[in-house]
Structure formats: structure tokens, C-alpha cells
Design an enzyme around this catalytic site. Structure first.
Site, mmCIF file in Angstrom:
data_model
loop_
_atom_site.group_PDB
_atom_site.id
_atom_site.type_symbol
_atom_site.label_atom_id
_atom_site.label_comp_id
_atom_site.label_asym_id
_atom_site.label_seq_id
_atom_site.Cartn_x
_atom_site.Cartn_y
_atom_site.Cartn_z
ATOM 1 N N THR A 400 -6.216 39.676 30.818
ATOM 2 C CA THR A 400 -5.565 40.221 31.996
ATOM 3 C C THR A 400 -6.576 40.015 33.116
ATOM 4 O O THR A 400 -7.694 39.616 32.861
ATOM 5 C CB THR A 400 -5.296 41.705 31.689
ATOM 6 O OG1 THR A 400 -4.445 41.764 30.558
ATOM 7 C CG2 THR A 400 -4.716 42.469 32.835
ATOM 8 N N THR A 418 -1.139 40.344 34.527
ATOM 9 C CA THR A 418 -1.436 39.710 33.241
ATOM 10 C C THR A 418 -0.307 38.832 32.740
ATOM 11 O O THR A 418 0.850 38.969 33.152
ATOM 12 C CB THR A 418 -1.697 40.813 32.185
ATOM 13 O OG1 THR A 418 -2.156 40.214 30.975
ATOM 14 C CG2 THR A 418 -0.439 41.610 31.865
ATOM 15 N N ASP A 442 3.781 43.799 23.633
ATOM 16 C CA ASP A 442 3.319 45.155 23.962
ATOM 17 C C ASP A 442 4.335 46.227 23.554
ATOM 18 O O ASP A 442 4.044 47.421 23.612
ATOM 19 C CB ASP A 442 2.984 45.271 25.452
ATOM 20 C CG ASP A 442 1.565 44.793 25.749
ATOM 21 O OD1 ASP A 442 0.793 44.595 24.791
ATOM 22 O OD2 ASP A 442 1.227 44.614 26.932
ATOM 23 N N SER A 472 -1.485 49.105 29.045
ATOM 24 C CA SER A 472 -2.710 49.897 29.212
ATOM 25 C C SER A 472 -3.342 49.624 30.569
ATOM 26 O O SER A 472 -4.407 50.168 30.879
ATOM 27 C CB SER A 472 -3.726 49.535 28.119
ATOM 28 O OG SER A 472 -3.215 49.854 26.856
ATOM 29 N N GLY A 492 -8.610 43.714 29.535
ATOM 30 C CA GLY A 492 -9.204 44.122 28.249
ATOM 31 C C GLY A 492 -8.250 44.762 27.265
ATOM 32 O O GLY A 492 -8.690 45.434 26.332
#
Ligand code: GLY
Length: 588
Positions: A400, A418, A442, A472, A492
């Protein structure tokens, strides 16, 4: 005492591992750094990277050309939002593994004159035909790679509409002006950096299998580009030009939309032109927390970032972290135990709040944080098997990329976007130059089954038509007395939340300047697997003490690539993470 401690400066853009950077040229320029007021002991274990100082404005991104483009826009009189749009398009050309047109993300805007935070959600959506068990075989098992390297992995992209929404509502310059640098770069070509050459080499097996991708990112003989070569992206230049001329409709309707939908369908996906036409961007209310007198704003669902950053900070507020000493065994134990509890709740409660009820207020309440820490033993790790997500709440990738921007009026942008994995699904929509995401991974393909980041998801994040997969990504803005204090965020995957959190805590609890807070070795715990992931740089004494407490540790590659700007009385300090070779902060 402090003056005896050697400060190590890291040369920006060189090397990618913190350990390697520790070996690089020591230069002492202590006067440029914020005066430290916390224990000198914290400096013993980390590299110190100079922050970049500027009086008026600052841009911090993961790629140096994009940073320069952002700064140029600010110098031309654009505001932070204008610069963000230009950077967003530029990264689609210069950082193809994460910068994108074919993905999605979140943008937090701080409007200085109104002292207002706006949260823009341009996350991908599941196609209309998506359904809960779309990645399961007849036996109910998850089919490998369907949600990652397959046409079915692709969610409806949001980036173009997100950037246009930001520009139209909060920017001041024309789309044409903001997109011109990206178009020129795509047309004329970029000089391939060692970072880009390495990533294209590492990804060749995955990317070359799609002819439309191979044609752009590999040479005719199949070899990959070397550092110093020129990479032209002619199709992407054409697409960017169409968007520049016609706006978002050039992406969501017409020939580009036709090419996207047909390429996905040829890869056995289900995304249609109607899905693209139906895509929408949403402005949401940012998650707000208070940490030791600072106001922390971050992204609400469909991101889990804001909720869990605030939840963990609420737990940490009950401890005197400064007295523990930075990255001491007690500090890391406390971080790991609070992270563990938050990620357990994530697995049960978090999903797209347009589809499921997310108990936001309960999760971010100070009272609930106090309840959660009652079973933290200061001497002993709690096995994750003993931690369950709370069902009775009191009420109710390096893949990302992030950039932070502050303009001379004090407006700020914190943007994370991302394709999910590096280069997303690996599929380029034929003739468009657009790399398509694999954000559908995801979602929880099956409740309890870990996704690509090892994250466990529950019913709340089950696949549904038109739903946004849980993220996230945590673009974050921290205010002090309503004035801008910190803009930060990082790529990350599952480590985004804990990386962002540690930057915030490092500056607030340990009074580190932003470069120190960025360089300090990071740790991560996500409930399952039950391990503390650590970066190089912790002492053997510390890791032994953590093992005595019952923690299992895993030394892995570096985590995150934070791009941060701190506002001080002396001006702005920018810090691009030394963990990423080509990242850069520039100010004016
Ligand atoms: N795709 C990673 C995230 O959104 O968290």
C-alpha cells in the site's frame, strides 16, 4: 550525559533494512533535532534519521518524483488537496506496485480555516454479483488464489472518483494542471530505480502470466527492466489524458470502463460495466480519540484502523510508558498485550458499517479500554487462546502507500491508497495501462480463515454484493488544542495499525522528533498468530526478558513505510521512512 551519545544519521534513499542503515555514515547534527527531554537510554537502540525542516509546507511520500510533483503544485499556489491529487496520479506512474488508478483508499483532510476533519472513503466495492461463498469449493474449502490472483479478486476501483471528489470539493486548481505531471511521466517514461527493478524482478512469475501486464512491465525478450532503464507507459498516458479531459466519467464509463470489465471477465471475474457506473465515494465521520491531551483522528469503517488505533491508545493511557523506557521489555510487553486484545475484537466486530452494525462507540470508549486491561499481567504474556473477542460490549502491503502533505495555510492531507498486494491482482486492463487491485481478499472468504495478512475475519466482514472489504489503512491526523500537530500513516497490511500507533506514541510518550519516531524499531502483535513480530534493533537482553514473560518472538523484515509531518513552533518537520529506498520528504 546526552551529548555523549552519538547520533547516527541515515542517508535517505539508500538501503532498505534498518540494520543495514545502522552501519551507514554517522553524522552528528544534534542541533537540527528537537531537543530530547526523555531518557537518553531510548537512543541506544536505534538509528536516527534527520527530519526535513521547512517553514511553510511539506510533502512526504514513498517516491521521490511524486514528492517533488506535490511540492511543485504547492509552489504554484495549490493547496494540500491539490498537491494530494497530483501526487495520487503521479504515484500511479512512478510507484506502480501501490500507487494506482485501479485500486482504492482513504483520505483524511484537515481544513485549517474551519478546523474541520473530513474523511473520504474511496475504498473498492464488491461487484454486484459477489456473494458470500464465492471463494469456496463444494467441500466448503477456500480455493487457493481465487481472492488474490484471479479475475474474481478484483473489487470496483475507487481511486479516480476519490481523487476527483477531493479536488472538486476542496481543491483550487484544475484537473488538467494537477494531472499534467503524471501524464508527462507516463508518456516520456520514468527512469527505473533499483527499488522498482527489484520489485519487478521479484514479481515476474506472477505478473508475466498476464500478456497485457507483461507487455508493459517487461521487455520484449521477457527480461525485466534494470535500474537506469526508461519505462514508458503509453497506454496509461492515454488513460490519464482521457481522465484529465473528461473527468471521472472517462474511467467509470466509456472505452476505459469497457476495457476494464472485459479484461476482468476474460480472467473469469464478474465485475461489469454497470458496477463501474454504480461506484460511489462516501464522506464519513472520522474516528476521534483523545490520547494524553492530543486529539487523534483516523479512518472509520470500512477501515478498522481508526477504531483500533484509538482502542489501543486508550488502553496504553493507563500505563506510564515513559517511565518504562522506549522499547524496553516492559514497554513491548504492554504494547503486545494491548494490540492482542484489539485485534481479537477486530476479528469479530469489524466490517463495512453500511452493511453491518459496528459497535464503534463501545470499542473506542475509555471505560471499555479499562475493562480490557484488567487481565493484563505485567509479568506474563496472556496466550491468545485465552483471549476471545468481547461479545458483550458495554454498549451498542509495503503493498500500500501513504503520503502526508501540509500547505502554507495549515491544511493537511493524510492519504493511504492501495492495490492490496504488490501490483494487486497483477492484471492490467488491456489497452489502458491500469493495474487492477485484488482487494476482495480483504473480505473473510470464510469466517475464521486467515487472509493474505494472516488476519482472521468474522461474519461482519463476510462478502456481500456492493460491500466494501474491511481495511487496516489508517491515515491519521493528530491535533493539539485544535491545531495541527502530526500527519502520519503507512502501508503494511495488518501492521498498518500498530505501525501508525507506535509513531503517535513515540512522539507523545517519548518526546521523539518525527525522524526518531520513524526510525525506532517496531513491533507488532495481531492476536493470531500468537507471536510478537519484531524488527532488527532490539537488544538481546530485551528479547530474552520478553521470552521469560512467555512471548514468542519472530524477527522479520522491516514493517511499514511511514510518511509523516510534524508541526512545531519552529516550523514543519517531515520524515520519510528510511525503510523504503526511494521515499522522500521535501519542504518549502
Ligand atoms: N489491503 C490492505 C488494507 O486495506 O488494509
Amino acid at each position: 550525559m546526552f551529548s555523549l551519545i552519538k547520533k547516527i544519521s541515515v542517508i535517505p534513499f539508500v538501503g532498505s533494512s534498518l540494520f543495514f542503515q545502522l552501519l551507514i555514515t554517522p553524522i552528528v547534527h544534534a542541533a537540527q533535532l528537537n531537543p530530547p527531554t526523555s531518557s537518553p537510554a531510548i537512543y541506544s537502540q536505534m538509528a536516527i534519521h534527520h527530519p526535513v525542516w521547512a517553514k511553510n509546507a511539506m510533502v512526504a511520500t514513498q517516491e521521490a518524483i511524486a514528492t517533488k510533483i506535490g511540492l511543485d503544485i504547492l509552489k504554484q499556489g495549490g493547496n494540500a488537496i491539490d498537491a494530494a491529487v497530483a501526487v495520487g496520479y503521479a504515484l500511479a506512474v512512478t510507484l506502480p506496485r501501490a500507487g494506482n488508478l485501479g485500486g482504492g483508499g482513504f483520505m483524511l483532510v484537515y481544513l485549517a480555516d474551519k478546523k474541520q476533519i473530513v474523511a473520504i472513503d474511496y475504498r473498492e466495492k464488491a461487484p454486484a454479483a459477489a456473494f458470500r461463498d464465492m471463494y469456496l469449493n463444494k467441500q466448503g474449502e477456500v480455493i487457493a488464489n481465487r481472492s488474490t490472483f484471479h479475475g474474481l479478486a478484483i473489487g470496483v476501483p475507487g481511486t479516480v472518483m476519490g481523487l476527483e471528489h477531493a479536488r472538486k470539493n476542496y481543491g483550487t486548481l484544475s484537473r488538467k494542471q494537477l494531472m499534467a505531471p503524471a501524464i508527462e511521466l507516463a508518456k516520456q517514461g520514468i527512469v527505473v530505480t533499483a527499488d522498482l527493478a527489484n520489485s519487478l524482478s521479484a514479481m515476474q512469475e506472477r505478473l508475466k502470466k498476464w500478456p497485457s501486464t507483461r507487455q508493459i512491465f517487461y521487455k520484449k525478450d521477457g527480461s525485466h527492466y534494470q535500474a537506469g532503464d526508461t519505462l514508458k507507459q503509453t497506454d496509461l498516458a492515454k488513460t490519464l489524458t482521457l481522465i484529465s479531459q473528461q473527468g471521472e466519467s472517462a474511467f467509470y464509463q466509456g472505452e476505459v470502463a469497457t476495457a476494464i470489465a472485459s479484461s476482468i471477465q476474460q480472467a473469469d471475474g464478474m465485475l461489469t460495466q454497470q458496477d463501474l457506473k454504480d461506484y460511489n465515494v462516501v464522506e464519513r465521520q472520522a474516528i476521534q480519540g483523545n490520547y494524553r491531551g492530543y486529539q487523534v483522528f483516523s479512518m472509520p469503517p470500512p477501515s478498522s484502523g481508526g477504531i483500533h488505533i484509538v482502542q489501543i491508545l486508550n488502553m496504553l493511557e493507563n500505563y506510564d510508558l515513559a517511565a518504562m523506557g522506549h522499547n524496553s521489555a516492559q514497554h513491548i510487553h504492554t504494547l503486545a498485550e494491548t494490540m492482542r486484545r484489539a485485534y481479537a475484537d477486530r476479528s469479530l466486530h469489524l466490517g463495512d458499517s453500511d452493511f453491518v452494525k459496528v459497535p464503534v462507540q463501545a470499542l473506542i470508549s475509555k471505560a471499555y479500554a479499562k475493562q480490557l486491561i484488567t487481565n493484563i499481567n505485567p509479568d506474563k504474556a496472556t496466550p491468545s487462546s485465552e483471549i476471545k473477542p468481547t461479545t458483550d460490549l458495554p454498549y451498542e502491503s509495503d503493498q500500500t502507500t501513504h503520503f502526508s502533505i501540509v500547505d502554507k495555510w495549515g491544511n493537511a492531507i493524510s492519504n493511504t491508497y492501495t492495490l492490496n498486494y504488490s501490483y494487486g491482482s497483477g492484471i492490467v486492463a488491456k489497452g489502458t495501462g491500469i493495474l487492477l487491485n485484488n482487494e476482495m481478499d480483504d473480505f473473510s472468504a470464510k469466517p475464521g480463515h486467515p487472509n493474505g495478512y494472516g488476519l482472521i475475519g468474522g461474519e461482519a466482514n463476510a462478502i456481500e454484493s456492493g460491500k466494501r472489504p474491511l481495511s487496516s489503512m489508517s491515515p491519521t491526523i493528530v491535533l493539539k488544542d485544535k491545531e495541527l500537530f502530526l500527519v502520519t500513516g503507512t502501508p503494511g497490511g495488518s501492521r498498518i495499525i500498530t505501525t501508525t500507533l507506535q509513531v503517535i506514541s513515540n512522539v507523545i510518550d517519548y518526546n521523539m522528533n518525527i525522524a526518531e519516531a520513524t526510525s525506532a524499531p517496531r513491533i507488532h502483535h495481531q492476536w493470531l498468530p500468537d507471536v510478537i513480530r519484531i524488527e532488527a534493533g532490539l537488544s538481546a537482553d530485551t528479547t530474552r526478558l520478553l521470552q521469560v514473560k512467555g512471548h514468542q518472538l519472530q524477527l522479520k523484515s522491516t514493517m511499514g513505510s511511514t510518511q509523516s509531518i510534524m508541526s512545531t513552533e519552529r516550523g514543519l518537520y517531515g520524515a520519510s521512512d528510511p525503510r523504503t529506498p526511494s521515499s522522500s520528504s521535501l519542504g518549502d
